[in-house]
Design a protein around this motif. Structure first.
Motif, PDB file in Angstrom:
ATOM      1  N   ALA A  44       0.862  -1.188   0.000  1.00 37.62           N
ATOM      2  CA  ALA A  44       0.000   0.000   0.000  1.00 37.62           C
ATOM      3  C   ALA A  44       0.891   1.228   0.000  1.00 37.62           C
ATOM      4  CB  ALA A  44      -0.926   0.002   1.207  1.00 37.62           C
ATOM      5  N   VAL A  46       0.895   5.151  -0.127  1.00 34.75           N
ATOM      6  CA  VAL A  46       0.103   6.367   0.017  1.00 34.75           C
ATOM      7  C   VAL A  46       0.875   7.444  -0.733  1.00 34.75           C
ATOM      8  CG1 VAL A  46      -0.813   8.069   1.633  1.00 34.75           C
ATOM      9  CG2 VAL A  46      -0.872   5.635   2.212  1.00 34.75           C
ATOM     10  N   ASN A  60      -4.264   6.443  -3.173  1.00 34.91           N
ATOM     11  CA  ASN A  60      -3.601   5.137  -3.088  1.00 34.91           C
ATOM     12  C   ASN A  60      -2.721   4.913  -4.317  1.00 34.91           C
ATOM     13  OD1 ASN A  60      -5.330   4.274  -5.163  1.00 34.91           O
ATOM     14  ND2 ASN A  60      -6.537   2.935  -3.849  1.00 34.91           N
ATOM     15  N   LEU A  66      -8.063   9.023  -1.080  1.00 33.72           N
ATOM     16  CA  LEU A  66      -8.184   8.430   0.249  1.00 33.72           C
ATOM     17  C   LEU A  66      -8.880   9.419   1.177  1.00 33.72           C
ATOM     18  CD1 LEU A  66      -4.626   6.875   0.476  1.00 33.72           C
ATOM     19  CD2 LEU A  66      -6.794   5.637   0.210  1.00 33.72           C
ATOM     20  N   LEU A  90      -8.148   0.986   3.396  1.00 36.36           N
ATOM     21  CA  LEU A  90      -6.896   0.632   2.732  1.00 36.36           C
ATOM     22  C   LEU A  90      -6.188  -0.364   3.634  1.00 36.36           C
ATOM     23  CD1 LEU A  90      -4.903   1.091   0.408  1.00 36.36           C
ATOM     24  CD2 LEU A  90      -3.950   3.002   1.733  1.00 36.36           C
ATOM     25  N   THR A 125     -11.080   4.322   0.783  1.00 32.04           N
ATOM     26  CA  THR A 125     -11.478   4.794  -0.535  1.00 32.04           C
ATOM     27  C   THR A 125     -13.003   4.879  -0.524  1.00 32.04           C
ATOM     28  OG1 THR A 125     -11.493   2.524  -1.387  1.00 32.04           O
ATOM     29  CG2 THR A 125      -9.476   3.821  -1.757  1.00 32.04           C
TER      30      THR A 125
END
Length: 160
Positions: A44, A46, A60, A66, A90, A125
């Motif tokens: 993941a 960011v 994301n 996000l 997430l 999300t």
């Protein structure tokens, strides 16, 4: 009785009813726990993206906006069950750590269980965003509270 003149109306009403039934089945509680668990990823990242009216926000790895959820109070995930179907958290697979890209700050990343956090806010999300760069969930009061995007500094952006 159906006449040739009102058959198109009947067809539209039938199609609408079928669509409503499909949506209702898709959003049922039985589907919620299964769908919420399917969003764990191997990595993941960011990242950041500049959006009109909102400025630079967190996204994301696929460019999806996000959001943070006010009832989480920078403490823990409170959006679960049917809420998590509309607002998928997430998530990372167990044992993995999130990474930062763009202007996102690595030191603000964390985890609440398997859910990625930023400045202690769990990240989500929104299913109402159909493509990268959309922020249809911004300032929405849904599923028990308000939803906002975050800046790279971890500040809540409350613009509409």
């Amino acid at each position: 009785m159906a006449t040739p003149k009102n058959l198109p109306r009947i067809a539209v009403v039938a199609a609408l009813a079928a669509t409503v039934a499909i949506v209702a089945i898709g959003w049922s509680g039985a589907a919620s726990s299964k769908a919420a668990g399917q969003h764990a990823t191997r990595a993941a990242t960011v990242q950041t993206k500049t959006l009109k009216k909102l400025g630079t926000v967190l996204v994301n790895s696929k460019g999806r906006t996000l959001y943070m959820f006010v009832p989480d109070h920078q403490k823990k995930v409170t959006c679960k069950g049917s809420c998590a179907v509309a607002w998928p958290p997430l998530k990372l697979k167990t044992g993995l750590k999130p990474t930062a890209g763009g202007a996102a700050r690595k030191k603000l990343l964390g985890l609440d269980g398997r859910v990625v956090t930023y400045n202690r806010w769990p990240l989500y999300t929104y299913v109402g965003d159909s493509k990268p760069g959309q922020a249809n969930g911004q300032a929405q009061n849904l599923n028990g509270g308000l939803w906002y995007v975050l800046s790279p500094s971890g500040r809540v952006i409350k613009k509409h």
